[in-house]
Design a protein around this motif. Structure first.
Motif, mmCIF file in Angstrom:
data_model
loop_
_atom_site.group_PDB
_atom_site.id
_atom_site.type_symbol
_atom_site.label_atom_id
_atom_site.label_comp_id
_atom_site.label_asym_id
_atom_site.label_seq_id
_atom_site.Cartn_x
_atom_site.Cartn_y
_atom_site.Cartn_z
ATOM 1 N N TRP A 496 0.819 -1.218 0.000
ATOM 2 C CA TRP A 496 0.000 0.000 0.000
ATOM 3 C C TRP A 496 0.854 1.270 0.000
ATOM 4 O O TRP A 496 0.354 2.354 -0.305
ATOM 5 N N ALA A 497 2.138 1.149 0.355
ATOM 6 C CA ALA A 497 3.018 2.324 0.362
ATOM 7 C C ALA A 497 3.080 2.947 -1.028
ATOM 8 O O ALA A 497 3.040 4.173 -1.184
ATOM 9 N N THR A 498 3.146 2.107 -2.057
ATOM 10 C CA THR A 498 3.170 2.602 -3.432
ATOM 11 C C THR A 498 1.793 3.100 -3.848
ATOM 12 O O THR A 498 1.660 4.115 -4.546
ATOM 13 N N ARG A 499 0.760 2.410 -3.390
ATOM 14 C CA ARG A 499 -0.609 2.774 -3.757
ATOM 15 C C ARG A 499 -0.968 4.179 -3.254
ATOM 16 O O ARG A 499 -1.730 4.905 -3.896
ATOM 17 N N VAL A 500 -0.401 4.591 -2.111
ATOM 18 C CA VAL A 500 -0.666 5.926 -1.575
ATOM 19 C C VAL A 500 -0.287 6.991 -2.596
ATOM 20 O O VAL A 500 -1.024 7.951 -2.835
ATOM 21 N N TRP A 501 0.878 6.825 -3.221
ATOM 22 C CA TRP A 501 1.350 7.844 -4.179
ATOM 23 C C TRP A 501 0.609 7.738 -5.517
ATOM 24 O O TRP A 501 0.396 8.740 -6.198
ATOM 25 N N THR A 502 0.194 6.523 -5.887
ATOM 26 C CA THR A 502 -0.635 6.377 -7.085
ATOM 27 C C THR A 502 -1.967 7.084 -6.877
ATOM 28 O O THR A 502 -2.481 7.774 -7.771
ATOM 29 N N ARG A 503 -2.516 6.914 -5.664
ATOM 30 C CA ARG A 503 -3.782 7.573 -5.333
ATOM 31 C C ARG A 503 -3.624 9.091 -5.355
ATOM 32 O O ARG A 503 -4.520 9.823 -5.801
ATOM 33 N N SER A 504 -2.479 9.578 -4.906
ATOM 34 C CA SER A 504 -2.201 11.017 -4.935
ATOM 35 C C SER A 504 -2.171 11.522 -6.371
ATOM 36 O O SER A 504 -2.707 12.599 -6.684
ATOM 37 N N ARG A 505 -1.548 10.741 -7.253
ATOM 38 C CA ARG A 505 -1.468 11.145 -8.669
ATOM 39 C C ARG A 505 -2.863 11.216 -9.296
ATOM 40 O O ARG A 505 -3.151 12.103 -10.114
ATOM 41 N N GLU A 506 -3.749 10.297 -8.888
ATOM 42 C CA GLU A 506 -5.104 10.301 -9.428
ATOM 43 C C GLU A 506 -5.820 11.598 -9.071
ATOM 44 O O GLU A 506 -6.556 12.164 -9.902
ATOM 45 N N GLU A 507 -5.617 12.093 -7.856
ATOM 46 C CA GLU A 507 -6.243 13.354 -7.454
ATOM 47 C C GLU A 507 -5.677 14.516 -8.264
ATOM 48 O O GLU A 507 -6.409 15.406 -8.698
ATOM 49 N N GLN A 513 -5.648 18.856 -5.517
ATOM 50 C CA GLN A 513 -4.358 18.986 -4.844
ATOM 51 C C GLN A 513 -4.294 18.107 -3.605
ATOM 52 O O GLN A 513 -5.316 17.655 -3.090
ATOM 53 N N VAL A 514 -3.058 17.907 -3.123
ATOM 54 C CA VAL A 514 -2.815 16.920 -2.063
ATOM 55 C C VAL A 514 -1.925 17.524 -0.977
ATOM 56 O O VAL A 514 -0.932 18.197 -1.267
ATOM 57 N N THR A 613 -8.137 17.952 -1.930
ATOM 58 C CA THR A 613 -9.128 16.899 -1.675
ATOM 59 C C THR A 613 -8.550 15.667 -0.989
ATOM 60 O O THR A 613 -9.301 14.814 -0.527
ATOM 61 N N LEU A 614 -7.216 15.550 -0.949
ATOM 62 C CA LEU A 614 -6.601 14.361 -0.354
ATOM 63 C C LEU A 614 -5.538 14.785 0.656
ATOM 64 O O LEU A 614 -4.722 15.679 0.374
ATOM 65 N N MET A 615 -5.562 14.155 1.826
ATOM 66 C CA MET A 615 -4.507 14.367 2.811
ATOM 67 C C MET A 615 -3.901 13.016 3.169
ATOM 68 O O MET A 615 -4.623 12.077 3.526
ATOM 69 N N VAL A 616 -2.581 12.939 3.078
ATOM 70 C CA VAL A 616 -1.837 11.745 3.470
ATOM 71 C C VAL A 616 -1.045 12.110 4.728
ATOM 72 O O VAL A 616 -0.201 13.001 4.695
ATOM 73 N N ILE A 617 -1.332 11.449 5.846
ATOM 74 C CA ILE A 617 -0.608 11.711 7.091
ATOM 75 C C ILE A 617 0.320 10.536 7.356
ATOM 76 O O ILE A 617 -0.138 9.417 7.639
ATOM 77 N N LEU A 645 -5.843 9.735 4.466
ATOM 78 C CA LEU A 645 -5.186 8.438 4.628
ATOM 79 C C LEU A 645 -4.240 8.508 5.827
ATOM 80 O O LEU A 645 -3.299 9.307 5.837
ATOM 81 N N LEU A 646 -4.501 7.698 6.838
ATOM 82 C CA LEU A 646 -3.668 7.649 8.040
ATOM 83 C C LEU A 646 -2.680 6.502 7.879
ATOM 84 O O LEU A 646 -3.018 5.333 8.063
ATOM 85 N N VAL A 647 -1.455 6.842 7.520
ATOM 86 C CA VAL A 647 -0.447 5.835 7.200
ATOM 87 C C VAL A 647 0.350 5.497 8.453
ATOM 88 O O VAL A 647 0.846 6.389 9.152
ATOM 89 N N THR A 648 0.484 4.196 8.741
ATOM 90 C CA THR A 648 1.238 3.770 9.922
ATOM 91 C C THR A 648 1.991 2.482 9.634
ATOM 92 O O THR A 648 1.535 1.650 8.841
ATOM 93 N N THR A 649 3.134 2.345 10.292
ATOM 94 C CA THR A 649 3.910 1.100 10.169
ATOM 95 C C THR A 649 3.733 0.220 11.402
ATOM 96 O O THR A 649 4.358 -0.836 11.504
ATOM 97 N N LEU A 650 2.912 0.639 12.328
ATOM 98 C CA LEU A 650 2.705 -0.146 13.545
ATOM 99 C C LEU A 650 1.837 -1.373 13.265
ATOM 100 O O LEU A 650 0.977 -1.355 12.400
ATOM 101 N N GLU A 651 2.062 -2.417 14.066
ATOM 102 C CA GLU A 651 1.255 -3.628 13.941
ATOM 103 C C GLU A 651 -0.193 -3.335 14.339
ATOM 104 O O GLU A 651 -0.454 -2.450 15.161
ATOM 105 N N PRO A 652 -1.158 -4.084 13.792
ATOM 106 C CA PRO A 652 -2.574 -3.834 14.079
ATOM 107 C C PRO A 652 -2.915 -3.845 15.571
ATOM 108 O O PRO A 652 -3.801 -3.128 16.010
ATOM 109 N N GLY A 653 -2.234 -4.642 16.369
ATOM 110 C CA GLY A 653 -2.588 -4.732 17.776
ATOM 111 C C GLY A 653 -1.951 -3.679 18.663
ATOM 112 O O GLY A 653 -2.202 -3.649 19.876
#
Length: 751
Positions: A496-507, A513-514, A613-617, A645-653
């Motif tokens: 999903w790390a790559t998908r975040v930037w693809t999604r940004s390009r779509e906007e 703007q992002v 329209t898009l915010m990536v945190i 989009l709230l981006v995190t590298t922490l484990e789900p738990g």
């Protein structure tokens, strides 16, 4: 070794002495008082009497040795079977092994270099042991636990076993050198030596009778030395209500003092700037904006100062409400000052207000309203010297009707001709000293409007801002689109790390703007968190420092090489940049020239770009709930749906993922503020720290005790309404002075 507190005969106190303010050594002796002061910072009788147990354990429900759980804290009531001490081979010192039993099982308790344990834990003696169960050489045991001898406690000697089993054990907030048992022992000494009968009761007699509260002396005895759970519960209820009443009375007294001040009434003009402004508005005010506007207009027209807190969701239209109030003051011949926490936000307000006023601004974008137009002036610390001097001259001469600025407004050499209204934006960023400096620049007490987009739970508003009238804007203006929030967990979905930037390009390709928000500016930075919002204390991060957090400089370099964003204009924005560069960067983003803005939290409040329209945190777990809610409010402002989009590298738990899930689950800021308070363990509600830590509230919890606070608030209004100076309630007045140390008093005044 645990610090010991010895009992001592008290010295006498002079007749009429305030028992609570008496030096502790007068009641428990110099040696014991010195230990208490060293480890707890307490020096008075009242300080120790009010050092309440944080919880109570029931002896009848102690953990049986046969059921002790591995790696958990337990408290055992056991008898010593044997004790042996030997010199350790692998390290210096001795090891004392004590075998204990509760007749249902046995356990080995080990102490390193514990001369006290060796001397006291003799075969046949009973004691309470408290510690964490561990495993060594295949057997469960306790290492260096706290313990309390029961046989030598004169209060317990010869007690019936059944009565002993039902007797609660007070557990005090202890230190590494001073155990809960030691604190309890010295408190018992104090209860025997202090003149409890002389203690004044802050509660009015009719309130104490209505609530069926115990007398003060009995309450102190039972909260520290209860024989049954009902004892400490009754005492706790009394002191909890007393704390609420003292706090609410302090707020009510302050409100009465403010109401007694004389301000200049700023009455509406029949056909002035405000009327012209309302006629040219291209939209209809919401019902909430209209209602709050009428309230402000009425309060500004009085000759006592308005003191109002306006809280409203991000984008609820607080600025329009505040601007209408400012225009009413200008119509009445006064000036208004708007205090903003950052230069970016001050500049945004300046441009937004001038644009909104249009021809009604003397420097308006559409011409001018002649001599009757209002001059809007910006004053910040980074302005060129000549421009700053001109702004100061305009404020001092009265040429500027509305002055917008940062902390620069507080400078000694800044003065006003007739300051009638102070508007403080994002009030949590300012202290009482700063606000009072601005108040002092008015010839008479000015009207005050403080605004926050951080929703405040009702109980917190009653507890912290009880001296302010409160208005809430809880509906969004027409044209605001919904914001969808998603948690992007890279631990379970690395692709999903790559998908975040693809999604940004779509906007961007869709003409939008992002924003990309980072917790750090550069690699040498610890973070760009707002006070009380994030950081290791608030995020429960075990890996703090173990992972490299996203930084503005690093992400800008990354995105310039990101194939999905090839050709997309990217720019950085952060607090260390030159103010001119910051302004140019924001102007470029506002004009849709920069398509993707990589920023710290400087865009958290006030930034208004309708095309975004898009915010990536990135590393979103490093921010608090209210800050995440504020940040995402920057998108979806132009009628276009917003996505965060709230981006995190922490484990789900991980515990910090709970905050992200909460933010993604709702856009209701008040619901989030309740969740935020729960997750932040209430924090230091009355102190500077707003997250984690120990609250300066002793027994009162703002989320749990709303009914108590509400009743106490009503009682406080009744008492102060009939006796504003509390001259007929000296014990309550004294309790307020004692409870509200300077730090708490300052925080209460921050409204």
């Amino acid at each position: 070794m645990t610090a010991e507190v010895k009992s001592a005969a008290p010295g006498g106190a002079a007749p009429g002495t305030n028992e609570l303010a008496l030096a502790l050594e007068r009641r428990i002796g110099k040696r014991s008082a010195a230990v208490i002061e060293k480890h707890l910072g307490i020096t008075t009788v009242g300080g120790l009497l009010n050092y309440f147990p944080r919880r109570y354990m029931n002896r009848g429900e102690l953990t049986p040795i046969s059921e002790v759980p591995l790696d958990e804290e337990v408290t055992l009531l056991a008898r010593v079977v044997s004790s042996s001490t030997r010199t350790m081979r692998a390290r210096k010192g001795t090891l004392t092994d004590v075998v204990v039993t509760d007749d249902a099982g046995t356990l080995k308790v080990s102490f390193f270099n514990a001369y006290r344990a060796k001397a006291e834990l003799l075969p046949g003696r009973r004691a309470l042991f408290s510690g964490r169960i561990s495993r060594y050489n295949g057997a469960l045991g306790l290492t260096n636990p706290d313990y309390q001898l029961l046989d030598e406690d004169p209060d317990l000697a010869g007690e019936d076993p059944e009565k002993l089993a039902a007797m609660p054990i007070p557990v005090y907030p202890a230190t590494a050198k001073l155990t809960s048992w030691s604190i309890h022992n010295v408190v018992k000494t104090l209860l025997d030596t202090a003149d409890l009968a002389a203690l004044p009761d802050p509660l009015p007699a009719d309130v104490a009778a209505r609530e069926k509260f115990l007398p003060v002396a009995d309450s102190y005895r039972l909260i520290h030395t209860p024989e049954t759970p009902a004892d400490w519960q009754r005492a706790r209820d009394r002191f909890r209500y007393q704390e609420a009443l003292v706090l609410q009375s302090a707020l009510a007294r302050r409100r009465a003092q403010l109401a007694a001040e004389e301000a200049t009434a700023r009455r509406p003009a029949a056909d002035g700037l405000l009327a012209a402004f309302d006629r040219q508005l291209p939209f209809t005010l919401t019902a909430g904006q209209s209602a709050v506007g009428k309230t402000l207009a009425a309060e500004l027209a009085r000759d006592s100062p308005m003191n109002r807190l306006l809280q409203g969701e991000v984008g609820s239209g607080k600025t329009i409400v505040a601007l209408r109030a400012m225009l009413q003051v200008v119509d009445a011949g006064g000036q208004a000052a708007l205090l903003a926490p950052t230069e970016v936000l001050a500049a945004q307000h300046f441009e937004s207000i001038r644009r909104t006023l249009g021809p009604l601004s003397r420097d308006g974008l559409l011409g001018g309203f002649g001599a009757d137009a209002v001059q809007v002036t910006l004053l910040t610390g980074s302005m060129p010297t000549a421009a700053r001097k001109q702004a100061m001259l305009d404020a001092a001469s009265g040429t500027a009707g509305i002055v917008i600025g940062t902390h620069a407004l507080l400078s000694d050499n800044v003065s006003f001709y007739d300051l009638g209204l102070i508007v403080v934006d994002e009030q949590h960023r300012f202290g009482v000293e700063q606000r009072d400096v601005l108040r002092s620049k008015a010839s008479k007490p000015p009207h005050l409007l403080v605004m926050t987009a951080t929703p405040i739970p009702r109980t917190v508003a009653m507890t912290v801002f009880g001296d302010l009238e409160t208005s809430v804007l809880d509906e969004l203006p027409a044209g605001r689109a919904p914001i969808t929030t998603h948690v992007v967990g890279l631990a379970e979905h690395p692709a999903w790390a790559t998908r975040v930037w693809t999604r940004s390009r779509e906007e961007v390709d869709a003409g939008h703007q992002v924003y990309v928000v980072c917790p750090k500016i550069g690699s040498d930075d610890d973070g760009d968190f707002s006070p009380g919002e994030a950081g290791p204390a608030d995020t429960d991060l075990e890996d703090s420092g173990a992972r490299e957090l996203a930084s503005v400089t690093g992400v800008v370099e990354l995105l310039r090489d990101e194939p999905a964003l090839a050709g997309v204009p990217v720019a950085p924005l952060h607090g260390r940049q030159d103010p001119v560069l910051k302004s140019e960067t924001m102007a470029s983003f506002t004009a849709n020239q920069t398509k993707l803005l990589v920023s710290t939290t400087v865009i958290e409040v006030g930034v208004d770009v309708h095309n975004a329209t898009l915010m990536v945190i990135l590393d979103a777990d490093r921010f608090g709930i209210s800050q995440l809610h504020q940040l995402r409010g920057r998108v979806g402002r132009g009628g276009l749906p917003g996505t965060c989009l709230l981006v995190t590298t922490l484990e789900p738990g991980h515990p910090s993922r709970r905050r992200l899930d909460a933010v993604a689950a709702t856009t209701d800021g008040f619901e989030l503020s309740q969740e935020d308070l729960k997750l932040r363990r209430e924090g230091d509600i009355l102190g500077a720290s707003q997250s984690g830590g120990r609250s300066t509230l002793k027994l009162l919890r703002v989320l749990e005790h709303e009914d108590v606070i509400a009743r106490a608030r009503q009682d406080a209004w009744t008492v102060v309404g009939g006796d504003p100076s509390l001259g007929s309630h000296p014990a309550l007045a004294a309790a307020i002075d004692d409870y509200l140390n300077p730090e708490k008093e300052a925080f209460l005044e921050r409204g």
